[in-house]
Structure formats: C-alpha cells, structure tokens
Write an enzyme that holds these catalytic residues in place. Structure first.
Site, PDB file in Angstrom:
ATOM      1  N   HIS A   1      -2.041   4.274 -11.643  1.00 10.61           N
ATOM      2  CA  HIS A   1      -2.182   5.399 -10.703  1.00 10.61           C
ATOM      3  C   HIS A   1      -0.882   6.163 -10.512  1.00 10.61           C
ATOM      4  O   HIS A   1      -0.889   7.276 -10.009  1.00 10.61           O
ATOM      5  CB  HIS A   1      -2.688   4.882  -9.355  1.00 10.61           C
ATOM      6  CG  HIS A   1      -4.113   4.426  -9.409  1.00 10.61           C
ATOM      7  ND1 HIS A   1      -5.150   5.157  -8.891  1.00 10.61           N
ATOM      8  CD2 HIS A   1      -4.680   3.331  -9.962  1.00 10.61           C
ATOM      9  CE1 HIS A   1      -6.299   4.528  -9.094  1.00 10.61           C
ATOM     10  NE2 HIS A   1      -6.036   3.405  -9.750  1.00 10.61           N
TER      11      HIS A   1
ATOM     12  N   ASP B   1       4.785  12.285  -8.481  1.00 10.60           N
ATOM     13  CA  ASP B   1       3.530  11.710  -7.990  1.00 10.60           C
ATOM     14  C   ASP B   1       2.597  11.532  -9.179  1.00 10.60           C
ATOM     15  O   ASP B   1       2.528  12.409 -10.044  1.00 10.60           O
ATOM     16  CB  ASP B   1       2.886  12.681  -6.979  1.00 10.60           C
ATOM     17  CG  ASP B   1       2.171  11.958  -5.848  1.00 10.60           C
ATOM     18  OD1 ASP B   1       1.703  10.830  -6.059  1.00 10.60           O
ATOM     19  OD2 ASP B   1       2.078  12.538  -4.757  1.00 10.60           O
TER      20      ASP B   1
HETATM   21  C1  GDG Z   1      -1.560   6.679  -5.423  1.00  9.39           C
HETATM   22  C2  GDG Z   1      -0.596   7.548  -6.258  1.00  9.39           C
HETATM   23  C3  GDG Z   1      -2.520   9.010  -6.887  1.00  9.39           C
HETATM   24  C4  GDG Z   1      -3.767  10.501   3.746  1.00  9.39           C
HETATM   25  N1  GDG Z   1      -3.527  10.610   5.047  1.00  9.39           N
HETATM   26  C5  GDG Z   1      -4.651  10.240   5.694  1.00  9.39           C
HETATM   27  C6  GDG Z   1      -5.599   9.915   4.736  1.00  9.39           C
HETATM   28  N2  GDG Z   1      -5.030  10.068   3.549  1.00  9.39           N
HETATM   29  C7  GDG Z   1      -5.686   9.832   2.259  1.00  9.39           C
HETATM   30  C8  GDG Z   1      -5.840  11.151   1.543  1.00  9.39           C
HETATM   31  C9  GDG Z   1      -5.832  10.735   0.097  1.00  9.39           C
HETATM   32  C10 GDG Z   1      -5.005   9.449   0.104  1.00  9.39           C
HETATM   33  O1  GDG Z   1      -4.894   9.012   1.443  1.00  9.39           O
HETATM   34  C11 GDG Z   1      -3.596   9.671  -0.442  1.00  9.39           C
HETATM   35  O2  GDG Z   1      -3.701   9.805  -1.816  1.00  9.39           O
HETATM   36  P1  GDG Z   1      -2.500  10.348  -2.708  1.00  9.39           P
HETATM   37  O3  GDG Z   1      -3.045  10.608  -4.064  1.00  9.39           O
HETATM   38  O4  GDG Z   1      -1.953  11.578  -2.093  1.00  9.39           O
HETATM   39  O5  GDG Z   1      -1.336   9.273  -2.665  1.00  9.39           O
HETATM   40  P2  GDG Z   1      -1.083   7.651  -2.799  1.00  9.39           P
HETATM   41  O6  GDG Z   1      -1.615   6.920  -1.628  1.00  9.39           O
HETATM   42  O7  GDG Z   1       0.386   7.525  -3.015  1.00  9.39           O
HETATM   43  O8  GDG Z   1      -1.867   7.147  -4.101  1.00  9.39           O
HETATM   44  C12 GDG Z   1      -1.099   8.984  -6.317  1.00  9.39           C
HETATM   45  C13 GDG Z   1      -3.404   8.033  -6.149  1.00  9.39           C
HETATM   46  O9  GDG Z   1      -2.846   6.715  -6.116  1.00  9.39           O
HETATM   47  C14 GDG Z   1      -4.773   7.941  -6.813  1.00  9.39           C
HETATM   48  O10 GDG Z   1      -4.634   7.610  -8.164  1.00  9.39           O
HETATM   49  O11 GDG Z   1      -3.042  10.313  -6.739  1.00  9.39           O
HETATM   50  O12 GDG Z   1      -0.262   9.763  -7.137  1.00  9.39           O
HETATM   51  O13 GDG Z   1       0.715   7.507  -5.684  1.00  9.39           O
HETATM   52  O14 GDG Z   1      -7.119  10.413  -0.324  1.00  9.39           O
HETATM   53  O15 GDG Z   1      -7.027  11.733   1.990  1.00  9.39           O
HETATM   54  N3  GDG Z   1      -6.846   9.532   5.049  1.00  9.39           N
HETATM   55  C15 GDG Z   1      -7.153   9.479   6.377  1.00  9.39           C
HETATM   56  N4  GDG Z   1      -6.250   9.745   7.361  1.00  9.39           N
HETATM   57  C16 GDG Z   1      -4.998  10.144   7.065  1.00  9.39           C
HETATM   58  O16 GDG Z   1      -4.190  10.370   7.965  1.00  9.39           O
HETATM   59  N5  GDG Z   1      -8.398   9.132   6.733  1.00  9.39           N
END
Ligand code: GDG
Length: 506
Positions: A179, A392
């Site tokens: 990821h 990222d």
């Molecule tokens: C890893 C990789 C890759 C965020 N704040 C809240 C909340 N979120 C949810 C978002 C989104 C998820 O969390 C964050 O996803 P990201 O992709 O931005 O980042 P990572 O957690 O670092 O994930 C990344 C991912 O894996 C998938 O492969 O994209 O690059 O680092 O879904 O919606 N959800 C809620 N409240 C929040 O305050 N409910």
C-alpha cells in the site's frame, strides 16, 4: 464466471483469505470486562470491507488486544458472523508489538519506503522479531487455508509471509499488495536486510504496487541484486521467472467505493452538516486538509504554505479559512508526538498573526477522528482540498473528495508525490509539497478559478475514479493471478502517465 475469485482454485469455489497486520476491528475490554469491537479506520479497511462483505471469506490479523484470552476467539466468531466473513486473530506479545510493529515496520520500513531514510532506526533486534512474527502469521494462514484458496497478504508489515508459507510446504497461491511506495535502489539499498527482503518478496505469486513508478523501483532493485532473473511484458502486469517459477508484478492503483461515497454525500444529513459548517465559517471559501498524524503527510509544510498565501496575497484574508483535521495515529512513537507539537505551534502562529478580533479565524484545527457523516460533510463543504503528502502510496482522501463533490464545483490541490497524481494529475492542480510558495500560489489560483474550469477538472477526475473503483482494483489484482496471457493487461489510459517529466512518470 465473470468473477475472478470463482476461477481461482481447482475444487469448487475458492476462498479468499485476506491477511493484514490488523483485523478490521480493534478489540478492547470495557469496564465490565466484556469485549468490545470497534471498526478500524485507515485506507486498507476502507478499501477491502465492501469487497469482503460482497464475496465472503476470511480475514486474518492482529485483533489489537494486549491481553489475549480464549473468550476473545468467541468474540471474533460473533463479530465475524455479523460482518459476513470469518475473522481469525494472530496474538502478539507486548514485546512483539514493540519490535515488529513499532520497530521494524514503523521505525524502518515506513520512513525508508517514504524516502525518509534519516528517520530510520536499523536495530538488528527489529529484523529478528519481524521474521518471527511473520512466521506466526504464516502458521495461522497455513492452518486456515487449503491448496485451492487464494491468500492475499497486505502491506509492509507482512512481506515475509509467503517465504514462511513456502517453508511450511504450502502450495496455495499467494499474492501481496504494497500500500505504500517502493523506493528507488539508492534508498532501498540502505536497508541492512535488502537481499533477504527481496528474496522473500519473490516468493509471492503476484506482487502488486500502487503505481508504475513503485513497480519500476522494485524491478530495478531485483535486477541489481538478482542478475539471473528475466522479465517479460510491457503493460500493467510483468512476469519474472524466478528459479523456474513465474512471478507476476503489476501496478494496481487502489481506489474507493465511488458510488457509496457519492450516494452518502448526497443524503440530507450530510447536506445539513455541510451547510452548518458554512454557517459557522461564513462568507469565505473553505480549504480542507484531512490526514492521519504522520510526518509523510506534509502537514507542517502545508501550514507554512497557508501562512505564505495569507502573507503574499492580502486580498484573501478573511475570505479563506483552512480546516485542518488531524486524526490521532501512532502516538506511542516519539516522532509522532513531536510532529503534533510542531503542528499546534504552527496553527498558533498563523492564528496569532492574522486573527481578527471577534471574527475571522484563519485555521480551524481539529485533532480527532471524524464520524463518517462528518467526514463526508467536510468533503462536501470544502471549496478546495489540500492533499499535499511529501510521499504517499496512493492517498484515498483525494479520491473520496472527488467522489463526494457531487456539485462538481471545487478544486483539488494534489501533491505530485502521491500515487493518486498518476490518475488525477490532469484534473488536479499538481504541486511539489516542499515548495511553500508554489503551494501558496496554487491556493491563490484555486480561489480565483472560474466555475467552468472547476467543473471541467472535477468532472474528469470523478470519471477516472468512477471507472477504476475499488471493485475494479480487486478484480484486476485477482485477474493477474489467473490470466494466461499478459496481453490481457495493457496499461489503462487513465493512469499510465501524467504529462510530466520522466522522473515523475508513474
Ligand atoms: C495507506 C497508504 C494508501 C481519515 N480521516 C478520517 C477517516 N479517514 C479515512 C479516509 C481514508 C483513510 O482514512 C486514509 O487513507 P489514506 O489513503 O489517505 O492514507 P493511509 O491511512 O496512510 O493509508 C496510502 C492507503 O494505505 C490505501 O492503499 O492510499 O497511501 O499510506 O479512507 O477516509 N475516516 C473517518 N474519520 C476520519 O477522521 N471516518
């Protein structure tokens, strides 16, 4: 027979066995000593839940509880039944959590793979514990699977699982999806266990990366360390012959359940909350940042850019507010606590410099996790989203913002170092997150962008996310495990490259 998972395995319907560091629920005892299951957050859970619910299967991972007891297995069974798939727990001691999860995974691989090598703590004990814990996961996977099943291992915590399964004599097909980014050889080669880790990854049958760039970095590392390995293919999936075995290596940009986001964003409840936000912060455009507390997300640099835009473009004062939500994460690690302090100081500095008595506050800062409804309301209310990670793997926030922007009247400012830039680079304003003035200029441009340009850009990004949603992601990964011919995987147009110099091409 259109469903790839139906074609995996030889006897009847093959089971999909998902393996990740954490289960998609965290289990904790309440004051009365009863287990409580809290649904987890984070990108992986967001992406896979709709898929497992839809297909059924097994999810193996750590339940997050420090005090293991047999009644936890009963709770796992009950929660799994309600969720529509089987949950199986790998139990870790406090020392294993310290050295495997916080140590090897988050003090070595996380910073190294995000190009932040100076933050790495290459402690030899961490590697030994990583190997032992991966063996533990592999044992439970082996005990829970048959030869016809497809095992899908996720992320950087578990890169050794296939190698351990092979040692146990498992014949099952095993795929791996990373990821986070895969670094270039210059950076990867600093890892003291670089050979062992590459060899372990080559034990998988399919290895998936987020972007062409990550895949290319991996292939370059393999070529440098194993000169005997030949690669074939030019499209989305390549094939390597490793000691007589075929290993497929592809780029599969993860995505979201586009339609679910769009539907929920359109509900009256979300609309009312979005309106409420505009009522609380009236007569201005809202700029939104939502990130886990993490040094890869570029939050201090973004705040500096916001300070810069208010300094150099005084016409935007009182006409713009930044809502910065920071979701608590990894607070046990010192670097994360220091980052939180730095963010709070910067917010204080900006608000102290520009606040107007009785009125405008430039930065609205929240350190908490939002409910799903609030998250969608923030997406809908935001006129501009600032998604500016220093590096990222993908960044799902960027895609969720597009899906939730049902009026198609807003702007995404996106880091060129987020995997999402490969798909969204034509619609977003791409920025270098290290370039404080460049990001500030992009905010200024977004503020003044015409409605027509906003619509055209957002529409093209929404189309691209809708076409390659999370179901497409799962299907294309699973198809890569069974397709006979690599020609079934040409590079799809919408994410092959962005118009950018070669070093940025994904
Ligand atoms: C890893 C990789 C890759 C965020 N704040 C809240 C909340 N979120 C949810 C978002 C989104 C998820 O969390 C964050 O996803 P990201 O992709 O931005 O980042 P990572 O957690 O670092 O994930 C990344 C991912 O894996 C998938 O492969 O994209 O690059 O680092 O879904 O919606 N959800 C809620 N409240 C929040 O305050 N409910």
């Amino acid at each position: 027979m259109n469903d790839p998972i139906n074609r995996i395995g030889t006897r009847g319907r093959a089971r999909l066995i998902v393996v990740s560091n954490r289960l998609p629920f965290a289990f904790r005892r309440d004051d009365a000593g009863r287990w409580q299951a809290e649904p987890g957050g984070g990108g992986l859970v967001t992406a896979l839940l709709p898929v497992l619910r839809h297909r059924g299967g097994t999810w193996i991972g750590w339940p997050g509880a420090a005090d293991y007891s047999p009644d936890l297995n009963e709770e796992l069974a009950t929660v799994g039944e309600d969720a529509g798939y089987t949950l199986k727990g790998v139990f870790l001691t406090a020392e294993e959590v310290r050295n495997f999860y916080e140590g090897f995974s988050n003090e070595i691989i996380w910073p190294l793979f995000h190009d932040m090598q100076m933050l790495c703590n290459f402690h030899p004990l961490y590697w030994r514990t990583y190997c032992e814990v991966n063996r533990k996961y592999a044992q439970l996977v082996h005990d829970s699977s048959g030869p016809g099943d497809f095992i899908w291992v996720h992320d950087y915590h578990l890169m050794n699982v296939a190698a351990e399964l092979r040692r146990l004599g498992s014949q099952a097909r095993v795929g791996f999806f990373l990821h986070i980014p895969f670094p270039s050889p210059d950076i990867y080669f600093k890892l003291p266990w670089r050979n062992a880790l590459i060899e372990a990854l080559l034990q998988y049958d399919v290895i998936g990366f987020q972007t062409v760039r990550d895949r290319r970095n991996f292939v370059q590392c393999v070529r440098a360390l194993r000169r005997d390995i030949e690669f074939e293919g030019r499209g989305q999936v390549l094939q390597a012959t490793v000691s007589g075995r075929q290993v497929r290596i592809g780029n599969f940009p993860i995505s979201i359940d586009f339609n679910a986001f769009m539907r929920q964003a359109a509900t009256g409840e979300v609309a009312a909350r979005a309106k409420e936000l505009h009522r609380l912060l009236p007569n201005r455009k809202l700029v939104l940042g939502i990130d886990r507390l993490d040094y890869t997300k570029g939050i201090p640099q973004r705040l500096q850019a916001f300070h810069d835009v208010l300094t150099r473009y005084p016409d935007l004062r009182e006409r713009l507010s930044l809502i910065q939500v920071v979701v608590p994460s990894r607070e046990d690690i010192g670097q994360y606590r220091e980052l939180k302090t730095e963010i709070e100081q910067l917010v204080g500095k900006i608000n102290g410099s520009f606040v107007r008595p009785g009125g405008w506050v430039p930065v609205w800062y929240e350190y908490r996790s939002l409910s799903r409804i609030d998250l969608l309301a923030y997406y809908r209310a935001a006129d501009v989203a600032l998604v500016t990670p220093l590096k990222d793997g993908m960044n799902l926030v960027a895609k969720e913002y597009c899906a939730s922007s049902i009026e198609e009247d807003c702007v995404l400012i996106l880091s060129e170092f987020a995997g999402a830039a490969a798909q969204l680079g034509r619609g977003a304003l791409l920025v270098n997150p290290y370039d404080i003035e460049g990001v500030a200029d992009a905010i200024h441009r977004a503020f003044h962008m015409s409605a027509r340009e906003r619509l055209a850009r957002m529409r093209s990004m929404r189309r691209s996310v809708r076409e390659a949603d999370v179901f497409w992601w799962v299907d294309s990964f699973l198809r890569a495990t069974i397709a006979r011919d690599l020609r079934a995987f040409p590079q799809p147009d919408n994410y092959s490259t962005v118009e950018a110099p070669d070093y940025l091409s994904f």
